[in-house]
Design a protein around this motif. Sequence first.
Motif, PDB file in Angstrom:
ATOM      1  N   VAL A   1     -16.307  46.224 -21.986  1.00  0.00           N
ATOM      2  CA  VAL A   1     -14.859  46.140 -21.763  1.00  0.00           C
ATOM      3  C   VAL A   1     -14.205  47.513 -21.715  1.00  0.00           C
ATOM      4  N   ALA A   2     -14.772  48.488 -22.451  1.00  0.00           N
ATOM      5  CA  ALA A   2     -14.161  49.827 -22.476  1.00  0.00           C
ATOM      6  C   ALA A   2     -14.189  50.468 -21.100  1.00  0.00           C
ATOM      7  N   GLN A   3     -15.227  50.178 -20.302  1.00  0.00           N
ATOM      8  CA  GLN A   3     -15.340  50.768 -18.970  1.00  0.00           C
ATOM      9  C   GLN A   3     -14.642  49.925 -17.900  1.00  0.00           C
ATOM     10  N   ASN A   4     -14.600  48.606 -18.096  1.00  0.00           N
ATOM     11  CA  ASN A   4     -14.171  47.722 -17.012  1.00  0.00           C
ATOM     12  C   ASN A   4     -12.732  47.230 -17.122  1.00  0.00           C
ATOM     13  N   ARG A   5     -12.180  47.214 -18.326  1.00  0.00           N
ATOM     14  CA  ARG A   5     -10.810  46.710 -18.454  1.00  0.00           C
ATOM     15  C   ARG A   5      -9.814  47.840 -18.230  1.00  0.00           C
ATOM     16  N   PRO A   6      -8.921  47.676 -17.254  1.00  0.00           N
ATOM     17  CA  PRO A   6      -7.941  48.743 -16.976  1.00  0.00           C
ATOM     18  C   PRO A   6      -7.039  49.057 -18.155  1.00  0.00           C
ATOM     19  N   ASP A   7      -6.655  48.039 -18.941  1.00  0.00           N
ATOM     20  CA  ASP A   7      -5.756  48.318 -20.060  1.00  0.00           C
ATOM     21  C   ASP A   7      -6.452  49.141 -21.141  1.00  0.00           C
ATOM     22  N   VAL A   8      -7.772  48.924 -21.322  1.00  0.00           N
ATOM     23  CA  VAL A   8      -8.522  49.758 -22.275  1.00  0.00           C
ATOM     24  C   VAL A   8      -8.675  51.167 -21.716  1.00  0.00           C
ATOM     25  N   ARG A   9      -8.908  51.271 -20.415  1.00  0.00           N
ATOM     26  CA  ARG A   9      -8.990  52.602 -19.793  1.00  0.00           C
ATOM     27  C   ARG A   9      -7.656  53.337 -19.930  1.00  0.00           C
ATOM     28  N   MET A  10      -6.563  52.622 -19.796  1.00  0.00           N
ATOM     29  CA  MET A  10      -5.251  53.238 -19.953  1.00  0.00           C
ATOM     30  C   MET A  10      -5.066  53.765 -21.372  1.00  0.00           C
ATOM     31  N   ALA A  11      -5.488  52.976 -22.357  1.00  0.00           N
ATOM     32  CA  ALA A  11      -5.384  53.428 -23.752  1.00  0.00           C
ATOM     33  C   ALA A  11      -6.278  54.645 -23.982  1.00  0.00           C
ATOM     34  N   ASP A  12      -7.459  54.650 -23.362  1.00  0.00           N
ATOM     35  CA  ASP A  12      -8.359  55.794 -23.482  1.00  0.00           C
ATOM     36  C   ASP A  12      -7.760  57.029 -22.814  1.00  0.00           C
ATOM     37  N   MET A  13      -7.115  56.831 -21.662  1.00  0.00           N
ATOM     38  CA  MET A  13      -6.470  57.961 -20.978  1.00  0.00           C
ATOM     39  C   MET A  13      -5.303  58.502 -21.798  1.00  0.00           C
ATOM     40  N   GLN A  14      -4.590  57.613 -22.489  1.00  0.00           N
ATOM     41  CA  GLN A  14      -3.512  58.071 -23.368  1.00  0.00           C
ATOM     42  C   GLN A  14      -4.081  58.947 -24.481  1.00  0.00           C
ATOM     43  N   TYR A  15      -5.224  58.553 -25.001  1.00  0.00           N
ATOM     44  CA  TYR A  15      -5.882  59.326 -26.058  1.00  0.00           C
ATOM     45  C   TYR A  15      -6.326  60.690 -25.522  1.00  0.00           C
TER      46      TYR A  15
ATOM     47  N   GLN B   1      -5.435  57.395 -30.868  1.00  0.00           N
ATOM     48  CA  GLN B   1      -6.792  56.954 -31.223  1.00  0.00           C
ATOM     49  C   GLN B   1      -6.749  55.563 -31.846  1.00  0.00           C
ATOM     50  N   GLN B   2      -5.784  55.328 -32.736  1.00  0.00           N
ATOM     51  CA  GLN B   2      -5.673  54.015 -33.365  1.00  0.00           C
ATOM     52  C   GLN B   2      -5.271  52.944 -32.349  1.00  0.00           C
ATOM     53  N   GLN B   3      -4.407  53.306 -31.416  1.00  0.00           N
ATOM     54  CA  GLN B   3      -4.011  52.349 -30.391  1.00  0.00           C
ATOM     55  C   GLN B   3      -5.172  52.021 -29.452  1.00  0.00           C
ATOM     56  N   LEU B   4      -6.027  53.000 -29.192  1.00  0.00           N
ATOM     57  CA  LEU B   4      -7.227  52.749 -28.389  1.00  0.00           C
ATOM     58  C   LEU B   4      -8.149  51.765 -29.102  1.00  0.00           C
ATOM     59  N   LEU B   5      -8.369  51.974 -30.394  1.00  0.00           N
ATOM     60  CA  LEU B   5      -9.211  51.054 -31.159  1.00  0.00           C
ATOM     61  C   LEU B   5      -8.610  49.656 -31.180  1.00  0.00           C
ATOM     62  N   GLN B   6      -7.278  49.590 -31.294  1.00  0.00           N
ATOM     63  CA  GLN B   6      -6.602  48.295 -31.282  1.00  0.00           C
ATOM     64  C   GLN B   6      -6.800  47.594 -29.942  1.00  0.00           C
ATOM     65  N   GLN B   7      -6.663  48.322 -28.832  1.00  0.00           N
ATOM     66  CA  GLN B   7      -6.807  47.711 -27.510  1.00  0.00           C
ATOM     67  C   GLN B   7      -8.244  47.260 -27.267  1.00  0.00           C
ATOM     68  N   GLN B   8      -9.203  48.033 -27.741  1.00  0.00           N
ATOM     69  CA  GLN B   8     -10.602  47.628 -27.621  1.00  0.00           C
ATOM     70  C   GLN B   8     -10.868  46.345 -28.397  1.00  0.00           C
ATOM     71  N   SER B   9     -10.286  46.236 -29.594  1.00  0.00           N
ATOM     72  CA  SER B   9     -10.460  45.039 -30.400  1.00  0.00           C
ATOM     73  C   SER B   9      -9.836  43.825 -29.728  1.00  0.00           C
ATOM     74  N   ILE B  10      -8.640  44.005 -29.167  1.00  0.00           N
ATOM     75  CA  ILE B  10      -7.971  42.907 -28.458  1.00  0.00           C
ATOM     76  C   ILE B  10      -8.814  42.453 -27.275  1.00  0.00           C
ATOM     77  N   ALA B  11      -9.330  43.403 -26.510  1.00  0.00           N
ATOM     78  CA  ALA B  11     -10.125  43.074 -25.330  1.00  0.00           C
ATOM     79  C   ALA B  11     -11.374  42.283 -25.709  1.00  0.00           C
ATOM     80  N   GLN B  12     -12.052  42.713 -26.748  1.00  0.00           N
ATOM     81  CA  GLN B  12     -13.276  42.022 -27.154  1.00  0.00           C
ATOM     82  C   GLN B  12     -12.975  40.612 -27.664  1.00  0.00           C
TER      83      GLN B  12
END
Length: 425
Positions: free
Chosen positions: A247-261, A325-336
Amino acid sequence: MRTIRMLFLTACISGLGYIQHVQAQITSQPVTLQAVEDSFLTKNYLLLAQRYQVDASKALIRQAKMWNNPSFSTVLGFGSTNNFKPFNVGAGGETQYNLDQLIQLAGKRNKTIQLAAAAAKMSEANFDELVRTLRLQLRENFYNVYYQQQSETVLKEQLDNLQKIVDAYVTADKKGSVAHADLVRLQALQVGIENDFADLKQQELESQKNLQQLLHTSVFYEARLQPADLASYNLDKIQLQPLLDSVAQNRPDVRMADMQYQTAQLNYRLQKSMAVPDLHVGATYDKQGSYTPNFVGLTLGIDLPTWNRNQGNIRAAQLQIGSEQQQLLQQQSIAQSEVLNAYQRILALEKRYKGFDLHQFQGEFDTLIAEVAKNFSKGNISLLQFIDYFNSYSDNAKNINKFLSNRVNAYEELNYATGQELFKN
């Protein structure tokens, strides 16, 4: 009381008949899912607007690569207080020219370019997220329209058959050969099925409206599906753990959170570099104001970081890294969790779907209701049995198509949750 009941039933049937007449005047365009998606990619205004945003963000990368323009200034002689001569720049007059170029130190320019590139990637991820969201809405509404129309077809055939029986009872009632109460029960059954049909039509119109808004058209669609279009909807080659890991590579919203980080990290490095003052390099020409005529010199300048060393911005940028960083972890958790829920929903639906053959069951039920109608006409079954069978048939048709719609939409939700196209033919 009998007269009031007859007037009520007649009004209901006439009103519903008028609704059907109006609806019949609306022509529908046959369309496949692929045709709808092709139109969606070229006609949806939100997607077109976001494409402009992507191009605009890429243009800002080019802008970030530009050097600062040099600065030019001049001094034109006006003589002196004792001998005032405006614009005295000729022989014996004074002229001075200054040229200054700002040179950014500590890699500020490269860091600014990297931030612009990160913003462009963010815009692309935002576009992908918009496509992901709207595509789910498009497919869900398309499948809803298809299965709602399938239910409508069944109910329409049921109403046509029932109308023949009601007409026969009306004729018999006039002759006094049947109980009038039986005619009233049949007409009440007819009104109930007409109401079911009208409710179903309203649901379809809502789905049609959603499709029209996504495609920006006023066309009403007749959804077309072939068995091959649904054959790929299965979990035979799908494993849960790889979906969770990807999900970290394929979900755009997770990629957006990663780009914010990543952007926060880039901004922190930029703010640290801002503590290093920039260098001013230039040249000066002085016609007669210096110790020698036609003086030419090199100018160098730099701010002295005595009090302001950008301490506040550096600290704020450092704290922003932790927040992102915390928001990225949160988005990854939501996606999973969304992937897990979508996967489990499919498992539950597939367990019911594979428990019995819905299509075979529907075919057998169609045969049964045809035999029921035939036997009722011959007087082999009672009116109450006939009404019970007809109501069961109506509920069965709606429930099966609703279940099939929920099943295929569950697979589309897994596509959405993973950010992938898992079930392509």
